[in-house]
Scaffold this motif. Structure first.
Motif, PDB file in Angstrom:
ATOM      1  N   HIS A  10      37.039  45.850  32.699  1.00  0.00           N
ATOM      2  CA  HIS A  10      37.723  45.643  33.979  1.00  0.00           C
ATOM      3  C   HIS A  10      38.922  46.570  34.146  1.00  0.00           C
ATOM      4  O   HIS A  10      39.807  46.305  34.972  1.00  0.00           O
ATOM      5  N   GLU A  52      42.776  45.337  45.039  1.00  0.00           N
ATOM      6  CA  GLU A  52      41.579  44.715  44.480  1.00  0.00           C
ATOM      7  C   GLU A  52      40.878  43.849  45.529  1.00  0.00           C
ATOM      8  O   GLU A  52      41.535  43.190  46.355  1.00  0.00           O
ATOM      9  N   ILE A  87      41.631  36.189  33.075  1.00  0.00           N
ATOM     10  CA  ILE A  87      42.496  35.060  32.727  1.00  0.00           C
ATOM     11  C   ILE A  87      41.674  33.965  32.046  1.00  0.00           C
ATOM     12  O   ILE A  87      42.093  33.382  31.034  1.00  0.00           O
ATOM     13  N   ILE A 111      44.354  45.873  40.877  1.00  0.00           N
ATOM     14  CA  ILE A 111      45.188  44.678  40.965  1.00  0.00           C
ATOM     15  C   ILE A 111      46.658  45.074  41.002  1.00  0.00           C
ATOM     16  O   ILE A 111      47.448  44.552  41.799  1.00  0.00           O
ATOM     17  N   THR A 163      43.518  32.643  42.404  1.00  0.00           N
ATOM     18  CA  THR A 163      43.721  34.087  42.537  1.00  0.00           C
ATOM     19  C   THR A 163      42.911  34.737  43.650  1.00  0.00           C
ATOM     20  O   THR A 163      43.300  35.781  44.173  1.00  0.00           O
ATOM     21  N   SER A 193      37.626  39.395  39.388  1.00  0.00           N
ATOM     22  CA  SER A 193      38.022  40.180  38.215  1.00  0.00           C
ATOM     23  C   SER A 193      39.192  39.534  37.482  1.00  0.00           C
ATOM     24  O   SER A 193      39.155  39.353  36.258  1.00  0.00           O
ATOM     25  N   LEU A 194      40.232  39.186  38.218  1.00  0.00           N
ATOM     26  CA  LEU A 194      41.417  38.578  37.602  1.00  0.00           C
ATOM     27  C   LEU A 194      41.078  37.208  37.017  1.00  0.00           C
ATOM     28  O   LEU A 194      41.530  36.872  35.917  1.00  0.00           O
ATOM     29  N   ASN A 198      39.518  47.596  37.629  1.00  0.00           N
ATOM     30  CA  ASN A 198      39.998  46.454  38.416  1.00  0.00           C
ATOM     31  C   ASN A 198      41.476  46.205  38.167  1.00  0.00           C
ATOM     32  O   ASN A 198      42.228  45.862  39.091  1.00  0.00           O
ATOM     33  N   ILE A 199      41.902  46.383  36.923  1.00  0.00           N
ATOM     34  CA  ILE A 199      43.311  46.171  36.576  1.00  0.00           C
ATOM     35  C   ILE A 199      44.195  47.139  37.359  1.00  0.00           C
ATOM     36  O   ILE A 199      45.263  46.759  37.865  1.00  0.00           O
TER      37      ILE A 199
END
Length: 209
Positions: free
Chosen positions: A185, A197, A143, A192, A134, A138-139, A188-189
């Protein structure tokens, strides 16, 4: 009494604001005044550089590991995950930094290290692979949290060498921390979804120079 003392010590260990202290002592900066405003590892990397970021990462992991190991010193039968969790809460809501802390990822990893080093390595591998795919910390964190939680259920049956038996408390804490990590987050979402991001300079979707 021993349990209460361990919880307090665990929380105080977690409350050590590594990023804030390193920034103020060595760089004369408060990392919370820059970047995302977070005092955790990722923002420290961006604001203060690689050496400071690595130092904060190691310190934040160590906080969780030391707290989770406290029952060994106090000779208590309490599940060490409870004490590790107190450090995670301290890291997120630090007494020594006006309760404005990190996003719980690094100290949660330290809790796993203190509880089960093999499962920590397994979890760290998941995170690294996800980060490479990714290129977003953050992602990858979110995950990985989901995958690690699922692993606490599946591994005892398919790979008992890592997790010999199912531990309901481990799964319960993993579920709670996953929800908590997603909440921490939320900004951040949004980024994204908007494609804005921040990305790291490596991996399949690395930041462009």
């Amino acid at each position: 009494m021993k349990i209460a003392l361990m919880v307090i010590i665990g929380y105080l260990l977690g409350s050590i604001p590594s990023g804030v202290w390193i920034g103020k002592v060595f760089f004369k900066k408060d990392v919370r005044d820059f970047g995302s405003g977070n005092s955790g590892t990722t923002n420290t990397f961006r604001v203060l550089g690689k050496k400071a970021g690595i130092a904060v990462l190691l310190m934040d992991i160590l906080k969780g590991t030391l707290a989770t190991s406290l029952p060994l010193f106090f000779d208590s039968s309490i599940n060490p995950l409870w004490i590790g969790l107190s450090a995670v809460m301290g890291h997120t809501f630090p007494l020594f930094a006006k309760f404005k802390g990190g996003k719980a990822v690094a100290t949660s990893a330290g809790m796993l290290l203190g509880y089960n080093p093999l499962f920590f390595l397994f979890s760290a591998t998941i995170f690294v692979i996800t980060l490479l795919l990714t290129s977003m910390v953050s992602l990858a964190s979110m995950i990985s949290a989901v995958l690690i939680t699922l692993s606490t259920i599946i591994l005892p049956f398919v790979w008992p060498a890592i997790l010999p038996e199912f531990n309901w408390l481990l799964t319960l804490i993993a579920c709670g921390l996953t929800v908590f990590i997603f909440i921490r987050h939320k900004e951040n979402i949004v980024r994204i979804k908007n494609g804005t991001e921040n990305r790291v300079p490596f991996g399949l979707n690395k930041a462009k120079k």
